[in-house]
Scaffold this motif. Structure first.
Motif, PDB file in Angstrom:
ATOM      1  N   LYS A  27      11.276  -8.335   6.783  1.00  0.00           N
ATOM      2  CA  LYS A  27      12.235  -7.421   7.423  1.00  0.00           C
ATOM      3  C   LYS A  27      11.909  -5.947   7.159  1.00  0.00           C
ATOM      4  N   TYR A  28      10.628  -5.643   7.026  1.00  0.00           N
ATOM      5  CA  TYR A  28      10.172  -4.263   6.828  1.00  0.00           C
ATOM      6  C   TYR A  28       9.536  -3.812   8.141  1.00  0.00           C
ATOM      7  N   PHE A  29      10.127  -2.805   8.794  1.00  0.00           N
ATOM      8  CA  PHE A  29       9.692  -2.437  10.131  1.00  0.00           C
ATOM      9  C   PHE A  29       9.071  -1.049  10.252  1.00  0.00           C
ATOM     10  N   LYS A  30       9.472  -0.117   9.392  1.00  0.00           N
ATOM     11  CA  LYS A  30       8.953   1.252   9.438  1.00  0.00           C
ATOM     12  C   LYS A  30       8.711   1.747   8.021  1.00  0.00           C
ATOM     13  N   SER A  31       7.767   2.666   7.895  1.00  0.00           N
ATOM     14  CA  SER A  31       7.513   3.277   6.591  1.00  0.00           C
ATOM     15  C   SER A  31       8.641   4.255   6.282  1.00  0.00           C
ATOM     16  N   THR A  41      -2.352   3.167   7.693  1.00  0.00           N
ATOM     17  CA  THR A  41      -3.696   2.754   7.284  1.00  0.00           C
ATOM     18  C   THR A  41      -3.618   1.428   6.533  1.00  0.00           C
ATOM     19  N   LEU A  42      -4.744   0.797   6.380  1.00  0.00           N
ATOM     20  CA  LEU A  42      -4.800  -0.446   5.610  1.00  0.00           C
ATOM     21  C   LEU A  42      -4.315  -0.200   4.192  1.00  0.00           C
ATOM     22  N   THR A  43      -4.715   0.895   3.599  1.00  0.00           N
ATOM     23  CA  THR A  43      -4.291   1.228   2.236  1.00  0.00           C
ATOM     24  C   THR A  43      -2.769   1.358   2.156  1.00  0.00           C
ATOM     25  N   ASP A  44      -2.176   2.056   3.113  1.00  0.00           N
ATOM     26  CA  ASP A  44      -0.714   2.209   3.135  1.00  0.00           C
ATOM     27  C   ASP A  44      -0.025   0.843   3.218  1.00  0.00           C
ATOM     28  N   LEU A  45      -0.520  -0.008   4.100  1.00  0.00           N
ATOM     29  CA  LEU A  45       0.072  -1.338   4.264  1.00  0.00           C
ATOM     30  C   LEU A  45      -0.055  -2.163   2.994  1.00  0.00           C
ATOM     31  N   GLU A  46      -1.211  -2.097   2.338  1.00  0.00           N
ATOM     32  CA  GLU A  46      -1.417  -2.843   1.091  1.00  0.00           C
ATOM     33  C   GLU A  46      -0.427  -2.377   0.022  1.00  0.00           C
ATOM     34  N   VAL A  47      -0.258  -1.062  -0.115  1.00  0.00           N
ATOM     35  CA  VAL A  47       0.647  -0.512  -1.132  1.00  0.00           C
ATOM     36  C   VAL A  47       2.083  -0.942  -0.858  1.00  0.00           C
ATOM     37  N   ILE A  48       2.509  -0.844   0.384  1.00  0.00           N
ATOM     38  CA  ILE A  48       3.868  -1.256   0.742  1.00  0.00           C
ATOM     39  C   ILE A  48       4.068  -2.729   0.439  1.00  0.00           C
ATOM     40  N   HIS A  49       3.113  -3.556   0.816  1.00  0.00           N
ATOM     41  CA  HIS A  49       3.223  -4.999   0.585  1.00  0.00           C
ATOM     42  C   HIS A  49       3.295  -5.319  -0.911  1.00  0.00           C
TER      43      HIS A  49
END
Length: 66
Positions: A27-31, A41-49
């Motif tokens: 249920k995560y849709f926006k930063s 970026t891939l890095t941003d997505l990895e950190v959020i995950h």
């Protein structure tokens, strides 16, 4: 464009799709700055995950962790 560059680009895009799907299931849709997941970026997505997984782990009762 070299074959290696093309393969790397495809691998990055595939990993981004995997992470976006996982984040959507959580249920995560926006930063936090309002960007759509596909804009990150891939890095941003990895950190959020990773941060979401850690947060879920902290909320989990100890008996479920064993």
């Amino acid at each position: 464009m070299s074959v290696q560059t093309n393969q790397l680009r495809k691998a990055v895009e595939k990993r981004k799709r995997v992470l976006i799907n996982k984040l959507l299931k959580l249920k995560y849709f926006k930063s936090t700055d309002g960007k759509q997941l596909h804009e990150l970026t891939l890095t941003d997505l990895e950190v959020i995950h990773i941060n979401l997984q850690c947060e879920r782990g902290r909320k989990m009762p100890m008996e479920e962790m064993v």
